[in-house]
Design a protein around this motif. Structure first.
Motif, PDB file in Angstrom:
ATOM      1  N   VAL A 126       8.485   5.112  -4.271  1.00  0.00           N
ATOM      2  CA  VAL A 126       9.637   4.828  -3.426  1.00  0.00           C
ATOM      3  C   VAL A 126       9.386   5.406  -2.037  1.00  0.00           C
ATOM      4  CG1 VAL A 126      12.136   5.077  -3.218  1.00  0.00           C
ATOM      5  CG2 VAL A 126      11.071   5.055  -5.488  1.00  0.00           C
ATOM      6  N   THR A 127       9.704   4.618  -1.001  1.00  0.00           N
ATOM      7  CA  THR A 127       9.566   5.130   0.359  1.00  0.00           C
ATOM      8  C   THR A 127      10.741   4.675   1.215  1.00  0.00           C
ATOM      9  OG1 THR A 127       8.101   5.324   2.273  1.00  0.00           O
ATOM     10  CG2 THR A 127       8.178   3.175   1.214  1.00  0.00           C
ATOM     11  N   LEU A 128      10.882   5.290   2.378  1.00  0.00           N
ATOM     12  CA  LEU A 128      11.846   4.842   3.384  1.00  0.00           C
ATOM     13  C   LEU A 128      11.033   4.229   4.518  1.00  0.00           C
ATOM     14  CD1 LEU A 128      14.017   8.110   3.663  1.00  0.00           C
ATOM     15  CD2 LEU A 128      14.402   6.165   2.150  1.00  0.00           C
ATOM     16  N   PRO A 129      11.665   3.466   5.412  1.00  0.00           N
ATOM     17  CA  PRO A 129      10.907   2.975   6.560  1.00  0.00           C
ATOM     18  C   PRO A 129      10.745   4.092   7.597  1.00  0.00           C
ATOM     19  CG  PRO A 129      13.134   2.059   6.580  1.00  0.00           C
ATOM     20  CD  PRO A 129      13.034   2.926   5.371  1.00  0.00           C
ATOM     21  N   GLU A 130      10.050   5.162   7.205  1.00  0.00           N
ATOM     22  CA  GLU A 130       9.817   6.308   8.094  1.00  0.00           C
ATOM     23  C   GLU A 130       8.408   6.845   7.866  1.00  0.00           C
ATOM     24  OE1 GLU A 130      12.757   9.381   7.734  1.00  0.00           O
ATOM     25  OE2 GLU A 130      14.413   7.945   7.900  1.00  0.00           O
ATOM     26  N   ALA A 131       7.897   7.572   8.861  1.00  0.00           N
ATOM     27  CA  ALA A 131       6.497   7.998   8.833  1.00  0.00           C
ATOM     28  C   ALA A 131       6.154   8.892   7.639  1.00  0.00           C
ATOM     29  CB  ALA A 131       6.144   8.714  10.139  1.00  0.00           C
ATOM     30  N   LEU A 132       6.927   9.952   7.419  1.00  0.00           N
ATOM     31  CA  LEU A 132       6.517  10.941   6.416  1.00  0.00           C
ATOM     32  C   LEU A 132       6.508  10.387   4.995  1.00  0.00           C
ATOM     33  CD1 LEU A 132       8.034  14.314   7.722  1.00  0.00           C
ATOM     34  CD2 LEU A 132       5.978  13.129   8.405  1.00  0.00           C
ATOM     35  N   PRO A 133       7.582   9.701   4.571  1.00  0.00           N
ATOM     36  CA  PRO A 133       7.547   9.152   3.213  1.00  0.00           C
ATOM     37  C   PRO A 133       6.419   8.134   3.001  1.00  0.00           C
ATOM     38  CG  PRO A 133       9.788   9.143   4.052  1.00  0.00           C
ATOM     39  CD  PRO A 133       8.902   9.509   5.194  1.00  0.00           C
ATOM     40  N   ILE A 134       6.078   7.396   4.043  1.00  0.00           N
ATOM     41  CA  ILE A 134       4.974   6.432   3.922  1.00  0.00           C
ATOM     42  C   ILE A 134       3.661   7.187   3.731  1.00  0.00           C
ATOM     43  CG2 ILE A 134       3.621   4.642   5.104  1.00  0.00           C
ATOM     44  CD1 ILE A 134       6.200   3.815   6.560  1.00  0.00           C
ATOM     45  N   ALA A 135       3.462   8.229   4.562  1.00  0.00           N
ATOM     46  CA  ALA A 135       2.232   9.016   4.467  1.00  0.00           C
ATOM     47  C   ALA A 135       2.085   9.603   3.059  1.00  0.00           C
ATOM     48  CB  ALA A 135       2.239  10.135   5.504  1.00  0.00           C
ATOM     49  N   VAL A 136       3.206  10.065   2.508  1.00  0.00           N
ATOM     50  CA  VAL A 136       3.175  10.685   1.182  1.00  0.00           C
ATOM     51  C   VAL A 136       2.773   9.686   0.101  1.00  0.00           C
ATOM     52  CG1 VAL A 136       4.634  11.657  -0.622  1.00  0.00           C
ATOM     53  CG2 VAL A 136       4.743  12.595   1.668  1.00  0.00           C
ATOM     54  N   ILE A 137       3.394   8.495   0.098  1.00  0.00           N
ATOM     55  CA  ILE A 137       3.045   7.595  -1.016  1.00  0.00           C
ATOM     56  C   ILE A 137       1.627   7.031  -0.850  1.00  0.00           C
ATOM     57  CG2 ILE A 137       5.447   7.018  -1.595  1.00  0.00           C
ATOM     58  CD1 ILE A 137       4.862   4.196  -0.570  1.00  0.00           C
ATOM     59  N   ARG A 138       1.181   6.932   0.397  1.00  0.00           N
ATOM     60  CA  ARG A 138      -0.196   6.468   0.583  1.00  0.00           C
ATOM     61  C   ARG A 138      -1.152   7.456  -0.090  1.00  0.00           C
ATOM     62  NH1 ARG A 138      -0.819   5.784   6.202  1.00  0.00           N
ATOM     63  NH2 ARG A 138       0.061   3.705   6.010  1.00  0.00           N
ATOM     64  N   ARG A 139      -0.884   8.745   0.139  1.00  0.00           N
ATOM     65  CA  ARG A 139      -1.719   9.781  -0.458  1.00  0.00           C
ATOM     66  C   ARG A 139      -1.648   9.715  -1.987  1.00  0.00           C
ATOM     67  NH1 ARG A 139      -1.125  13.501   3.568  1.00  0.00           N
ATOM     68  NH2 ARG A 139       1.043  13.806   2.991  1.00  0.00           N
ATOM     69  N   PHE A 140      -0.437   9.590  -2.485  1.00  0.00           N
ATOM     70  CA  PHE A 140      -0.238   9.652  -3.938  1.00  0.00           C
ATOM     71  C   PHE A 140      -0.801   8.442  -4.667  1.00  0.00           C
ATOM     72  CE2 PHE A 140       3.515  12.714  -3.376  1.00  0.00           C
ATOM     73  CZ  PHE A 140       2.628  13.772  -3.363  1.00  0.00           C
ATOM     74  N   ILE A 141      -0.674   7.273  -4.073  1.00  0.00           N
ATOM     75  CA  ILE A 141      -1.201   6.080  -4.736  1.00  0.00           C
ATOM     76  C   ILE A 141      -2.706   6.253  -4.931  1.00  0.00           C
ATOM     77  CG2 ILE A 141      -1.681   3.612  -4.421  1.00  0.00           C
ATOM     78  CD1 ILE A 141       1.181   3.348  -3.327  1.00  0.00           C
ATOM     79  N   GLY A 142      -3.357   6.848  -3.929  1.00  0.00           N
ATOM     80  CA  GLY A 142      -4.787   7.155  -4.058  1.00  0.00           C
ATOM     81  C   GLY A 142      -5.056   8.061  -5.245  1.00  0.00           C
ATOM     82  N   TRP A 143      -4.275   9.120  -5.351  1.00  0.00           N
ATOM     83  CA  TRP A 143      -4.446  10.067  -6.463  1.00  0.00           C
ATOM     84  C   TRP A 143      -4.277   9.391  -7.816  1.00  0.00           C
ATOM     85  CZ3 TRP A 143      -1.009  14.695  -4.520  1.00  0.00           C
ATOM     86  CH2 TRP A 143      -1.775  15.463  -3.627  1.00  0.00           C
TER      87      TRP A 143
END
Lengths: 309, 324
Positions: B229-246
């Motif tokens: 889940v993300t919001l249209p904002e920088a930090l939540p996007i950065a977080v899920i990008r990292r996590f999807i990789g993991w």
């Protein structure tokens, strides 16, 4: 330190506070152990796993890489074993034990804990700003210090007892008694460190703990729960910061329905917050029209929080 | 942006059984887990919505106290539960105590010190986390429901929670090896030829099987899906990008991405205040970023007129999320 549930603005307030203090000439370190690693994102610079990086004069930021700390641990253990037994190579079964132990969740916790203690102990900043991980974890750390303490006391007393037995047996066999029990020393050392860390957390003189919440029913419920837990662990809360307060004057403009409703919906929670936390609220922070990333926005937030001086 | 919506996703994966929601704190994981669980229960499935978060917010969302016991949520067919680790920890402590006591007797160790020994063995600080994981596994194996929806703690925990299964296996194998050795030794040392089964060994073996089974379930894409889940904002996007990789590294199936709190542009008039217009501009930029970063956006939940709390609001939100 900034506490509260994830996503309420802890990182934003940490960064803005650090920025403001640095601008006033204090040497500030802002650090984070949150694997969500948002300091890199907010400063728009990759600082993950490096030493403290200077962002602007006087403002240093550091993001701790727990995985790397664990690797360092392992190497330390390997070296100790090699030295103690004069081995060239670590025996295979011991190696696999070291590997498995490092995968234990407790290992990550203590690596992070250690990092916090290390930073505060070995550096000399005027202010340390700790961008705390989500609440559950934060409490976990705080609870840990007392649990570890008990745990180590227990082990220590068991070992002391064993030492006495060993001495008796040694006497009977008329052997030399080893004066030193290295494990006991190691345990004592760990205990000292943990006490130090928990002091950092609970020292009213030196530590301020700010709690972030938003004007929503659920946020208030969570905050009350958390505040109770904190008092149970003896952590003093310095005050509350209310984030994302919608400016009332927006109601005058032609705004979408959702926004109108949100402004109205905030009225009751805001009143509730005033009633419950009234005097302890240190700031009411308005919702901005964009998210906070980059120095320009951080500076803007610092002005909102601390005024224009 | 949405090539395939959430309802299509569930239609195409009819056997999904274990759903997890991850993302930065504050993006609305509990809400989205709630909406999804409700949707699936309305389709006639027997669904349990579970909070594994150390700081629960499920009771708050449902306006109903579901702490520590599975409860049917009123006006729905949905069951919900906030896991209480206290009872699990106590139970685990007692189990371990029994095992240790048995082992000590087995090893001819008697004395006053067993209490202390047991205490220190079970005061390990990571105990609570393991207890949560255990409880999750218990629920999965009970198999009373057709679908389990886990509102996971912020993803860092989720990653560890799932990563733990590997760790357990390592541990257990290690324990097994040393127990076997001990047993061999015992056989050599003892004068009686009486074969005694070592219950701890039996326990460890079954534990290992259990962990392997969990791992199998969690890495099976027809049974398990992890939603970010993300919001249209920088930090939540950065977080899920990292996590999807993991998660891809862990071999855990990623179901897709859901974007929460998107302002409906149609509702914004040209003469709206600067504040609103700027927000829309920012949102557009981030929606483009989401669109180009993630291939599997499954749903968009608009900024709702009111805070989503209670079953009625969840139902209202459902129409948006599952209308595609």
């Amino acid at each position: 330190m900034f506490g509260g549930k994830g996503g309420l603005g802890k990182t934003t307030f940490s960064a803005a506070t650090a920025f403001w203090l640095a601008k006033r000439g204090f040497k500030v370190l802002i650090f984070s152990v949150d694997p969500q690693a948002s300091l890199s994102d907010i400063f728009q610079r990759d600082i993950f796993g490096k030493d403290a990086q200077e962002i602007i004069p006087n403002l240093f930021a550091q993001e701790i890489d727990a995985d790397r700390r664990i690797k360092e641990y392992q190497d330390e253990i390997r070296n100790k074993i090699r030295e103690k037994y004069g081995l060239e190579e670590i025996p295979e079964e011991i190696e696999s034990y070291i590997q498995a132990a490092s995968a234990e969740p407790a290992m990550e916790e203590s690596a992070i804990f250690d990092a916090v203690v290390d930073i505060v102990n070995t550096t000399d900043f005027d202010y340390y700003i700790y961008d705390l991980v989500p609440l559950g974890h934060a409490l976990y750390y705080l609870a840990m210090s007392s649990i570890y303490d008990q745990w180590i006391n227990k082990i220590t007393s068991l070992r002391e007892e064993m030492q006495r037995y060993e001495k008796v047996i040694a006497k009977m066999k008329s052997e030399e008694v080893k004066e030193e029990d290295e494990i006991l020393q190691e345990l004592e050392y760990i205990k000292r460190r943990i006490n130090l860390a928990s002091k950092i957390f609970t020292d009213k003189e030196k530590t301020a703990f700010f709690f972030v919440l938003t004007p929503e029913e659920m946020s208030i419920i969570d905050t009350e729960k958390a505040a109770n837990l904190f008092s149970r662990y003896g952590v003093p809360i310095t005050g509350f910061i209310v984030n994302r307060v919608l400016p009332q004057e927006l109601k005058k403009g032609n705004i979408p329905e959702y926004l109108k409703n949100r402004i109205i919906a905030q009225e009751r929670p805001l009143a509730k917050i005033r009633e419950k936390f009234g005097k302890e609220v240190l700031g009411w922070i308005p919702e901005l029209e964009r998210d906070i990333t980059g120095l320009e926005m951080i500076e803007r937030m610092a002005r909102i929080m601390f005024g224009d001086d | 942006m949405i090539k395939k919506g959430l309802s299509d996703f569930f239609n195409q994966n009819p056997n999904l059984k274990y759903l997890f929601f991850g993302g930065k704190g504050g993006v609305g994981k509990t809400v989205l887990a709630g909406i999804t669980a409700l949707y699936l229960s309305e389709k006639g499935k027997r669904v349990l919505l579970v909070s594994t978060n150390p700081v629960h917010s499920l009771s708050g969302l449902l306006n109903e106290d579901v702490f520590g016991r599975e409860k049917k949520v009123s006006q729905t067919n949905l069951f919900a539960l906030e896991i209480d680790t206290k009872d699990v920890i106590l139970k685990k402590k007692n189990e371990i105590k029994e095992k240790i006591e048995w082992f000590l007797r087995f090893a001819d160790i008697t004395g006053q010190k067993t209490e202390d020994f047991i205490e220190s063995a079970t005061m390990n600080p990571a105990f609570e986390e393991s207890a949560m994981f255990e409880k999750m596994v218990d629920l999965m194996f009970e198999d009373k429901y057709e679908i389990y929806v886990f509102d996971t703690a912020p993803t860092a925990n989720a990653r560890r929670l799932l990563g733990m299964s590997k760790v357990y296996t390592l541990w257990v194998e290690k324990m097994l090896a040393s127990r076997k050795e001990a047993e061999e030794l015992r056989k050599k040392l003892t004068f009686t030829k009486k074969e005694e089964k070592d219950p701890l060994l039996t326990y460890l073996l079954s534990f290992k099987e259990r962990i392997e089974r969990v791992h199998q379930l969690l890495t099976n894409p027809s049974l398990t899906a992890f939603f970010f889940v993300t919001l249209p904002e920088a930090l939540p996007i950065a977080v899920i990008r990292r996590f999807i990789g993991w998660f891809k590294d862990f071999g855990i199936p990623v179901g897709g991405v859901i974007v929460n709190r998107v302002i409906d542009k149609k509702q914004v008039k040209e003469d709206a205040p600067e504040f609103v217009l700027n927000r829309i501009t920012m949102q557009e930029r981030y929606l483009n970023e989401i669109n180009s970063s993630f291939e599997n956006v499954l749903g968009i939940l608009p900024e709702m007129a009111n805070e989503i709390r209670g079953v009625d609001k969840l139902k209202e939100a459902m129409t948006y999320l599952f209308s595609h």
